[in-house]
Write an enzyme that holds these catalytic residues in place. Structure first.
Site, PDB file in Angstrom:
ATOM      1  N   ARG A 101      58.698  48.176   4.384  1.00 43.57           N
ATOM      2  CA  ARG A 101      57.435  47.542   3.988  1.00 43.57           C
ATOM      3  C   ARG A 101      57.174  46.507   5.078  1.00 43.57           C
ATOM      4  O   ARG A 101      57.840  45.490   5.136  1.00 43.57           O
ATOM      5  CB  ARG A 101      57.545  46.897   2.613  1.00 43.57           C
ATOM      6  N   PRO A 102      56.216  46.763   5.964  1.00 43.38           N
ATOM      7  CA  PRO A 102      56.146  46.086   7.267  1.00 43.38           C
ATOM      8  C   PRO A 102      55.623  44.648   7.269  1.00 43.38           C
ATOM      9  O   PRO A 102      54.604  44.341   7.882  1.00 43.38           O
ATOM     10  CB  PRO A 102      55.241  47.009   8.066  1.00 43.38           C
ATOM     11  N   CYS A 103      56.357  43.748   6.654  1.00 40.22           N
ATOM     12  CA  CYS A 103      55.962  42.337   6.690  1.00 40.22           C
ATOM     13  C   CYS A 103      56.091  41.754   8.096  1.00 40.22           C
ATOM     14  O   CYS A 103      55.463  40.732   8.403  1.00 40.22           O
ATOM     15  CB  CYS A 103      56.761  41.525   5.685  1.00 40.22           C
ATOM     16  N   HIS A 104      56.857  42.424   8.949  1.00 42.96           N
ATOM     17  CA  HIS A 104      56.998  41.945  10.333  1.00 42.96           C
ATOM     18  C   HIS A 104      55.694  42.056  11.114  1.00 42.96           C
ATOM     19  O   HIS A 104      55.549  41.438  12.162  1.00 42.96           O
ATOM     20  CB  HIS A 104      58.128  42.704  11.053  1.00 42.96           C
ATOM     21  N   ARG A 105      54.727  42.784  10.616  1.00 42.28           N
ATOM     22  CA  ARG A 105      53.448  42.965  11.311  1.00 42.28           C
ATOM     23  C   ARG A 105      52.449  41.846  11.020  1.00 42.28           C
ATOM     24  O   ARG A 105      51.330  41.879  11.513  1.00 42.28           O
ATOM     25  CB  ARG A 105      52.841  44.323  10.934  1.00 42.28           C
TER      26      ARG A 105
END
Length: 165
Positions: free
Chosen positions: A134-138
């Site tokens: 779940r791409p919270c790094h984006r």
């Protein structure tokens, strides 16, 4: 029953936690994916059962992602984690395309949240139990800076560099 496994990755040893699910590929719905020393990350608990095979599908997708050949995960998440607000924010994270970034403000705007709610949005992102998939790094700061990643800013940079290589 809660099952877990660990896999090696460029981020360090990942801890995968899941629950049996008749609808999930491989039979396991992902509850958590944590990196070493993650703020709020999962730790193995008594009663959990180690089952590496339960995560074969997820592990294969993670290996493909880190190899640069997978841009979207096809993983079932276990139901019930987080508040309604957190789930709304986490669902929005899934819409941020591979290789791109957005800001906290733009994500709040997309969700129809007020400027005052940006802090709450950031807190919800910080409680994302499924790093990488779940791409919270984006999500980055309004000025383009790297901010707020429970796995550490060096890992956030690594993931963003991987996706833009």
């Amino acid at each position: 029953m809660t099952v877990y496994a660990t896999i090696d990755s460029p981020l360090g040893e990942l801890l995968l936690v899941g629950e049996e699910s008749p609808t999930a590929k491989g039979g396991t719905a992902l509850v958590s994916l944590s990196v070493p020393d993650q703020k709020g990350g999962a730790v193995v608990r008594g009663g959990w059962v180690r089952d590496d095979a339960a995560f074969d599908t997820v592990a294969a997708q993670l290996r493909a992602y880190f190899a640069g050949s997978l841009t979207r995960f096809d993983v079932e998440y276990a139901a019930g984690a987080g508040t309604d607000f957190q789930r709304k924010v986490w669902d929005a994270l899934d819409t941020v395309p591979y290789g791109t970034t957005t800001t906290y403000g733009r994500l709040a705007e997309r969700l129809g949240l007020s400027r005052a709610a940006v802090r709450a949005l950031g807190t919800a992102i910080g409680r994302n139990p499924l790093l990488v998939v779940r791409p919270c790094h984006r999500v980055i700061g309004a000025d383009g800076s790297l901010t707020g990643y429970a796995g550490g800013l060096e890992r956030k940079r690594l993931l963003l560099d991987l996706e833009t290589a």
